[in-house]
Design an enzyme around this catalytic site. Sequence first.
Site, PDB file in Angstrom:
ATOM      1  N   ASP A   1       0.872  -1.170   0.000  1.00 39.79           N
ATOM      2  CA  ASP A   1       0.000   0.000   0.000  1.00 39.79           C
ATOM      3  C   ASP A   1       0.923   1.239   0.000  1.00 39.79           C
ATOM      4  O   ASP A   1       2.103   1.132   0.349  1.00 39.79           O
ATOM      5  CB  ASP A   1      -0.856  -0.030   1.276  1.00 39.79           C
ATOM      6  CG  ASP A   1      -1.554   1.281   1.531  1.00 39.79           C
ATOM      7  OD1 ASP A   1      -2.184   1.807   0.604  1.00 39.79           O
ATOM      8  OD2 ASP A   1      -1.463   1.781   2.677  1.00 39.79           O
TER       9      ASP A   1
ATOM     10  N   ASP B   1      -0.269   5.066   0.826  1.00 41.38           N
ATOM     11  CA  ASP B   1      -0.565   6.044   1.884  1.00 41.38           C
ATOM     12  C   ASP B   1      -0.569   5.398   3.257  1.00 41.38           C
ATOM     13  O   ASP B   1      -1.354   4.478   3.525  1.00 41.38           O
ATOM     14  CB  ASP B   1      -1.921   6.703   1.606  1.00 41.38           C
ATOM     15  CG  ASP B   1      -1.857   7.589   0.380  1.00 41.38           C
ATOM     16  OD1 ASP B   1      -1.018   8.500   0.371  1.00 41.38           O
ATOM     17  OD2 ASP B   1      -2.619   7.343  -0.563  1.00 41.38           O
TER      18      ASP B   1
ATOM     19  N   ARG C   1      -8.523  17.910  -8.173  1.00 43.74           N
ATOM     20  CA  ARG C   1      -7.374  18.150  -9.065  1.00 43.74           C
ATOM     21  C   ARG C   1      -6.452  19.202  -8.458  1.00 43.74           C
ATOM     22  O   ARG C   1      -5.228  19.093  -8.522  1.00 43.74           O
ATOM     23  CB  ARG C   1      -7.851  18.593 -10.461  1.00 43.74           C
ATOM     24  CG  ARG C   1      -8.315  17.429 -11.326  1.00 43.74           C
ATOM     25  CD  ARG C   1      -8.414  17.845 -12.806  1.00 43.74           C
ATOM     26  NE  ARG C   1      -9.531  18.740 -13.056  1.00 43.74           N
ATOM     27  CZ  ARG C   1     -10.786  18.342 -13.290  1.00 43.74           C
ATOM     28  NH1 ARG C   1     -11.074  17.062 -13.305  1.00 43.74           N
ATOM     29  NH2 ARG C   1     -11.749  19.215 -13.527  1.00 43.74           N
TER      30      ARG C   1
ATOM     31  N   THR D   1      -4.783   5.537  -4.093  1.00 41.50           N
ATOM     32  CA  THR D   1      -4.464   6.935  -4.396  1.00 41.50           C
ATOM     33  C   THR D   1      -4.317   7.191  -5.888  1.00 41.50           C
ATOM     34  O   THR D   1      -4.386   6.288  -6.728  1.00 41.50           O
ATOM     35  CB  THR D   1      -3.210   7.381  -3.606  1.00 41.50           C
ATOM     36  OG1 THR D   1      -3.249   8.795  -3.419  1.00 41.50           O
ATOM     37  CG2 THR D   1      -1.933   6.998  -4.325  1.00 41.50           C
TER      38      THR D   1
ATOM     39  N   ASN E   1       0.320  10.935  -7.595  1.00 37.26           N
ATOM     40  CA  ASN E   1       0.846  10.981  -6.224  1.00 37.26           C
ATOM     41  C   ASN E   1       1.954   9.950  -6.010  1.00 37.26           C
ATOM     42  O   ASN E   1       2.925  10.196  -5.287  1.00 37.26           O
ATOM     43  CB  ASN E   1      -0.266  10.721  -5.214  1.00 37.26           C
ATOM     44  CG  ASN E   1      -1.348  11.771  -5.232  1.00 37.26           C
ATOM     45  OD1 ASN E   1      -1.199  12.800  -5.883  1.00 37.26           O
ATOM     46  ND2 ASN E   1      -2.435  11.516  -4.541  1.00 37.26           N
TER      47      ASN E   1
ATOM     48  N   ASP F   1      -1.472  -0.237   6.315  1.00 33.56           N
ATOM     49  CA  ASP F   1      -1.458   0.549   7.559  1.00 33.56           C
ATOM     50  C   ASP F   1      -2.851   0.714   8.148  1.00 33.56           C
ATOM     51  O   ASP F   1      -2.972   1.220   9.269  1.00 33.56           O
ATOM     52  CB  ASP F   1      -0.898   1.957   7.313  1.00 33.56           C
ATOM     53  CG  ASP F   1      -1.872   2.798   6.508  1.00 33.56           C
ATOM     54  OD1 ASP F   1      -2.198   2.395   5.375  1.00 33.56           O
ATOM     55  OD2 ASP F   1      -2.334   3.828   7.031  1.00 33.56           O
TER      56      ASP F   1
END
Length: 259
Positions: A8, A10, A84, A125, A129, A184
């Site tokens: 993962d 984030d 955005r 995400t 990013n 997490d």
Amino acid sequence: MLQALIFDVDGTLADTEWAHLAAFNLAFAAHGLYWHWEEAQYRQLLAITGGTERLLHYWCSRKGAVSPAAPSVAEVEYMRRIHRTKTGIYTYLAASGHVRLRPGILDLLAAARDNGLRLAIATSTTTANIKALLGAHLGEGWQEYFTVIEDGATAPRKKPHPQVYAQCLAHLGLSADQCLAFEDSAAGLAAARAAGIPTVVTPSDFTTGQDFSGALRVVPDLTGVDLAQLRRWQSSAECLDPGQHSSQEENRGFLCVAL
Ligand code: XBP
Ligand code: MG
């Protein structure tokens, strides 16, 4: 036998939510909105995975709509515009090195690569990013680390739905018991477990205290966790007590330098 590690992003590769939260609030201001998400509120909003989905949920709850609400096409487009802007701010923060990788991540990625294990990403995400965060820490060739990258664009059904993990397994050509997932959050754990993948949980600043029942292991972070350790955990069904991670002040302080 262990063939691949699926991460993962984030909260797992990095404690990113401080930067996501700051980016949301700056985006609200940029769009002339008097919205401001506090830390405790954001902790609850994180139950809605995906930034646009989170914004839509917030928008609908402000209107007093009963969940699940059905926003109009114009409302969806408005939230997408705000998102955005938020992505632009977040990617600036991440690409300029203001979001650090969590302890042990770099060593584990390098060890996996050196020992022929495949690496994959399974995240809710936005594609930009991931590029901003990993480009800052792994360099321009960051994609060479990962055999498969599944994100919010390729897997639109966000965690806890297992789509992102199911697609990872399909593209890796591996079965769930040949992989380990790293998460997490309770939503992420649920997604990985629904795909059948044994999961190591490293709670982040925003997920500490969630229910991690069903995790293979819960550890504060991946410091000193090597491949031999992971293979031992994988071959054992036993579960340890959840560990907790408490470096919130440190992570928030680091981000404040950028703002
Ligand atoms: C975390 C998320 C993400 C970020 C925001 O999911 O819910 O949506 O908070 O990202 P995971 P975007 O840990 O499973 O990756 O705003 O780009 O959607
Ligand atoms: Mg996460």
